[in-house]
Motif scaffolding. Structure first.
Motif, PDB file in Angstrom:
ATOM      1  N   GLU A 254       7.090 -13.643   8.786  1.00  0.00           N
ATOM      2  CA  GLU A 254       8.244 -14.416   8.331  1.00  0.00           C
ATOM      3  C   GLU A 254       8.131 -14.648   6.816  1.00  0.00           C
ATOM      4  O   GLU A 254       7.074 -15.038   6.314  1.00  0.00           O
ATOM      5  N   GLY A 255       9.213 -14.390   6.119  1.00  0.00           N
ATOM      6  CA  GLY A 255       9.192 -14.537   4.670  1.00  0.00           C
ATOM      7  C   GLY A 255       9.255 -13.201   3.960  1.00  0.00           C
ATOM      8  O   GLY A 255       9.396 -13.151   2.743  1.00  0.00           O
ATOM      9  N   GLY A 256       9.118 -12.091   4.748  1.00  0.00           N
ATOM     10  CA  GLY A 256       9.372 -10.780   4.144  1.00  0.00           C
ATOM     11  C   GLY A 256       8.180  -9.854   4.039  1.00  0.00           C
ATOM     12  O   GLY A 256       8.343  -8.684   3.690  1.00  0.00           O
ATOM     13  N   LEU A 257       6.976 -10.351   4.316  1.00  0.00           N
ATOM     14  CA  LEU A 257       5.826  -9.439   4.217  1.00  0.00           C
ATOM     15  C   LEU A 257       5.881  -8.424   5.364  1.00  0.00           C
ATOM     16  O   LEU A 257       6.094  -8.795   6.511  1.00  0.00           O
ATOM     17  N   ASP A 258       5.717  -7.156   5.033  1.00  0.00           N
ATOM     18  CA  ASP A 258       5.741  -6.080   6.025  1.00  0.00           C
ATOM     19  C   ASP A 258       4.788  -4.998   5.531  1.00  0.00           C
ATOM     20  O   ASP A 258       5.135  -4.209   4.663  1.00  0.00           O
ATOM     21  N   GLU A 259       3.561  -4.980   6.080  1.00  0.00           N
ATOM     22  CA  GLU A 259       2.560  -4.049   5.567  1.00  0.00           C
ATOM     23  C   GLU A 259       1.714  -3.481   6.681  1.00  0.00           C
ATOM     24  O   GLU A 259       1.484  -4.134   7.698  1.00  0.00           O
ATOM     25  N   VAL A 260       1.248  -2.262   6.453  1.00  0.00           N
ATOM     26  CA  VAL A 260       0.339  -1.610   7.394  1.00  0.00           C
ATOM     27  C   VAL A 260      -1.083  -1.787   6.881  1.00  0.00           C
ATOM     28  O   VAL A 260      -1.370  -1.511   5.720  1.00  0.00           O
ATOM     29  N   LEU A 261      -1.951  -2.279   7.765  1.00  0.00           N
ATOM     30  CA  LEU A 261      -3.345  -2.524   7.390  1.00  0.00           C
ATOM     31  C   LEU A 261      -4.245  -1.514   8.086  1.00  0.00           C
ATOM     32  O   LEU A 261      -4.044  -1.210   9.268  1.00  0.00           O
ATOM     33  N   GLY A 262      -5.238  -1.029   7.349  1.00  0.00           N
ATOM     34  CA  GLY A 262      -6.229  -0.128   7.916  1.00  0.00           C
ATOM     35  C   GLY A 262      -7.529  -0.864   8.152  1.00  0.00           C
ATOM     36  O   GLY A 262      -7.625  -2.087   7.960  1.00  0.00           O
ATOM     37  N   VAL A 263      -8.558  -0.129   8.548  1.00  0.00           N
ATOM     38  CA  VAL A 263      -9.844  -0.738   8.889  1.00  0.00           C
ATOM     39  C   VAL A 263     -10.410  -1.489   7.684  1.00  0.00           C
ATOM     40  O   VAL A 263     -10.480  -0.952   6.578  1.00  0.00           O
ATOM     41  N   GLY A 264     -10.771  -2.748   7.921  1.00  0.00           N
ATOM     42  CA  GLY A 264     -11.372  -3.569   6.866  1.00  0.00           C
ATOM     43  C   GLY A 264     -10.369  -4.346   6.047  1.00  0.00           C
ATOM     44  O   GLY A 264     -10.749  -5.223   5.282  1.00  0.00           O
ATOM     45  N   ASP A 265      -9.078  -4.023   6.199  1.00  0.00           N
ATOM     46  CA  ASP A 265      -8.060  -4.797   5.468  1.00  0.00           C
ATOM     47  C   ASP A 265      -7.852  -6.137   6.172  1.00  0.00           C
ATOM     48  O   ASP A 265      -8.068  -6.258   7.375  1.00  0.00           O
ATOM     49  N   LEU A 266      -7.427  -7.133   5.404  1.00  0.00           N
ATOM     50  CA  LEU A 266      -7.268  -8.482   5.958  1.00  0.00           C
ATOM     51  C   LEU A 266      -5.930  -9.072   5.557  1.00  0.00           C
ATOM     52  O   LEU A 266      -5.462  -8.867   4.433  1.00  0.00           O
ATOM     53  N   ILE A 267      -5.337  -9.800   6.483  1.00  0.00           N
ATOM     54  CA  ILE A 267      -4.102 -10.527   6.169  1.00  0.00           C
ATOM     55  C   ILE A 267      -4.279 -12.000   6.532  1.00  0.00           C
ATOM     56  O   ILE A 267      -4.846 -12.330   7.570  1.00  0.00           O
ATOM     57  N   ALA A 268      -3.819 -12.860   5.646  1.00  0.00           N
ATOM     58  CA  ALA A 268      -3.774 -14.291   5.915  1.00  0.00           C
ATOM     59  C   ALA A 268      -2.363 -14.632   6.372  1.00  0.00           C
ATOM     60  O   ALA A 268      -1.388 -14.280   5.693  1.00  0.00           O
ATOM     61  N   VAL A 269      -2.268 -15.276   7.527  1.00  0.00           N
ATOM     62  CA  VAL A 269      -0.967 -15.772   8.001  1.00  0.00           C
ATOM     63  C   VAL A 269      -1.078 -17.295   8.107  1.00  0.00           C
ATOM     64  O   VAL A 269      -1.621 -17.813   9.084  1.00  0.00           O
ATOM     65  N   PRO A 270      -0.612 -17.994   7.082  1.00  0.00           N
ATOM     66  CA  PRO A 270      -0.711 -19.461   7.116  1.00  0.00           C
ATOM     67  C   PRO A 270       0.147 -20.036   8.229  1.00  0.00           C
ATOM     68  O   PRO A 270       1.006 -19.360   8.786  1.00  0.00           O
ATOM     69  N   CYS A 271      -0.092 -21.283   8.520  1.00  0.00           N
ATOM     70  CA  CYS A 271       0.591 -21.948   9.621  1.00  0.00           C
ATOM     71  C   CYS A 271       2.114 -21.866   9.480  1.00  0.00           C
ATOM     72  O   CYS A 271       2.652 -21.715   8.390  1.00  0.00           O
ATOM     73  N   TRP A 272       2.759 -21.931  10.633  1.00  0.00           N
ATOM     74  CA  TRP A 272       4.231 -22.037  10.728  1.00  0.00           C
ATOM     75  C   TRP A 272       4.960 -20.789  10.216  1.00  0.00           C
ATOM     76  O   TRP A 272       6.090 -20.855   9.779  1.00  0.00           O
ATOM     77  N   HIS A 273       4.291 -19.628  10.279  1.00  0.00           N
ATOM     78  CA  HIS A 273       4.934 -18.351   9.971  1.00  0.00           C
ATOM     79  C   HIS A 273       4.945 -17.508  11.253  1.00  0.00           C
ATOM     80  O   HIS A 273       3.882 -17.139  11.755  1.00  0.00           O
ATOM     81  N   THR A 274       6.145 -17.204  11.779  1.00  0.00           N
ATOM     82  CA  THR A 274       6.201 -16.262  12.889  1.00  0.00           C
ATOM     83  C   THR A 274       5.737 -14.911  12.384  1.00  0.00           C
ATOM     84  O   THR A 274       5.910 -14.581  11.201  1.00  0.00           O
TER      85      THR A 274
END
Ligand code: FE2
Length: 306
Positions: A254-274
């Motif tokens: 939610e908010g527009g982030l749209d990315e493909v992650l490979g092995v070892g990549d990390l994404i932070a999804v803070p609270c209250w984001h679908t």
């Protein structure tokens, strides 16, 4: 009477270290969460290049740990990845070690690349670190890292340091004798969780909690997603960090982030984001969250529609 914020009345309140509750510069409560932290992605390949370069740039004596902290890109933040958690890429180069210490913050790591001979000494136990392993060092446990192999080892550290800092209950202690704690046991340790074994055989969709109850602030889950599958996560007060352990995953947040992650990549999804997670191939994702913390405090809550 006319309201005048410049009046002597208000400056006298300030002098007395009062702030009038009726004239706050910003509200202190909201109808529902309005997180300041943002969804953000960090790439293992970029971290690996920078860590490898640090070998020539930064002498080992200068670094307690050779790590790169994933700092959430919001104004004024210099450390945290989400409000309560921090993640960092760390490496230990061939023949190097990272001195033993302990702290009141809890830590764990997901091993990304390593050869036999890489291990963490946790309270005297040698805990070997193979790719895909999750190694735990709960609060106040001694831990030091060793790489006796001939290649650099890499992993992602996850800690609850931002939360511990918030509480001001931080303690840190280097190993009294200096250097590394001696190994006193080779028994298999509950602090090592091999991700393959935890998920078992098969390729069906599966989410398992690992290391449940060991750390009071942090939950860990391994999520197996077969090719073509999708997981939808609604609004929750829980903060999530996802790292891809195998395969690849597309994250739409939610908010527009749209990315493909490979092995070892990390994404932070803070609270209250679908968010939604799609796996274009058979994929294993490691999820770290502050769910136990929020649950204990009565703050775990979902809702809010889309
Ligand atoms: Fe540590």
């Amino acid at each position: 009477m006319k309201h005048d914020p410049q009046s002597p009345y208000y400056s006298e309140l300030g002098r007395l270290r009062f702030s009038p509750g009726w004239a706050r510069p910003e509200p202190s409560m909201w109808p529902e969460p309005t997180p300041k932290f943002k969804p953000a992605v960090w790439r293992f390949a970029s971290a690996k290049r920078a860590l490898d370069a640090s070998h020539n740039m930064v002498p080992a004596e200068l670094t307690e740990r050779r790590n790169l902290i994933m700092v959430n890109p919001i104004e004024g933040n210099t450390y945290a990845t989400t409000r309560t958690l921090v993640a960092a890429y760390q490496c230990v180069m061939a023949g190097e070690s990272a001195r033993t210490h302990r702290h009141s913050a809890a830590a764990l790591r997901l091993v990304l690349a390593s050869k036999p001979g890489t291990y963490t000494i946790v309270n005297g136990a040698r805990v070997d670190m193979a790719p895909g392993d999750v190694v735990l060092t709960p609060a106040w446990s001694w831990h030091g890292h060793v790489n006796e192999s001939d290649e650099t080892s890499y992993w992602i550290d996850f800690l609850d340091i931002p939360f511990v800092q918030l509480t001001e209950a931080m303690f840190f202690e280097p190993y009294p004798a200096g250097g590394l704690e001696p190994i006193t046991t080779h028994r298999s340790s509950p602090m090592r969780i091999p991700s393959g074994e935890a998920l078992g055989g098969g390729r069906e969709a599966k989410t398992v909690e690992v290391g449940a109850g060991i750390m009071p602030t942090i939950a860990m889950h391994l999520i197996r997603q077969p090719a073509g599958s999708r997981i939808d996560v609604g609004k929750t007060t829980v903060n999530h960090l996802y790292a891809v352990a195998r395969g690849q995953a597309r994250f739409e947040v939610e908010g527009g982030l749209d990315e493909v992650l490979g092995v070892g990549d990390l994404i932070a999804v803070p609270c209250w984001h679908t968010h939604a997670i799609e796996a274009p191939e058979d994929t294993v994702i490691f999820r770290v969250s502050d769910e136990p913390l929020l649950t204990k405090l009565g703050l775990a809550r979902t809702g809010g529609g889309s």
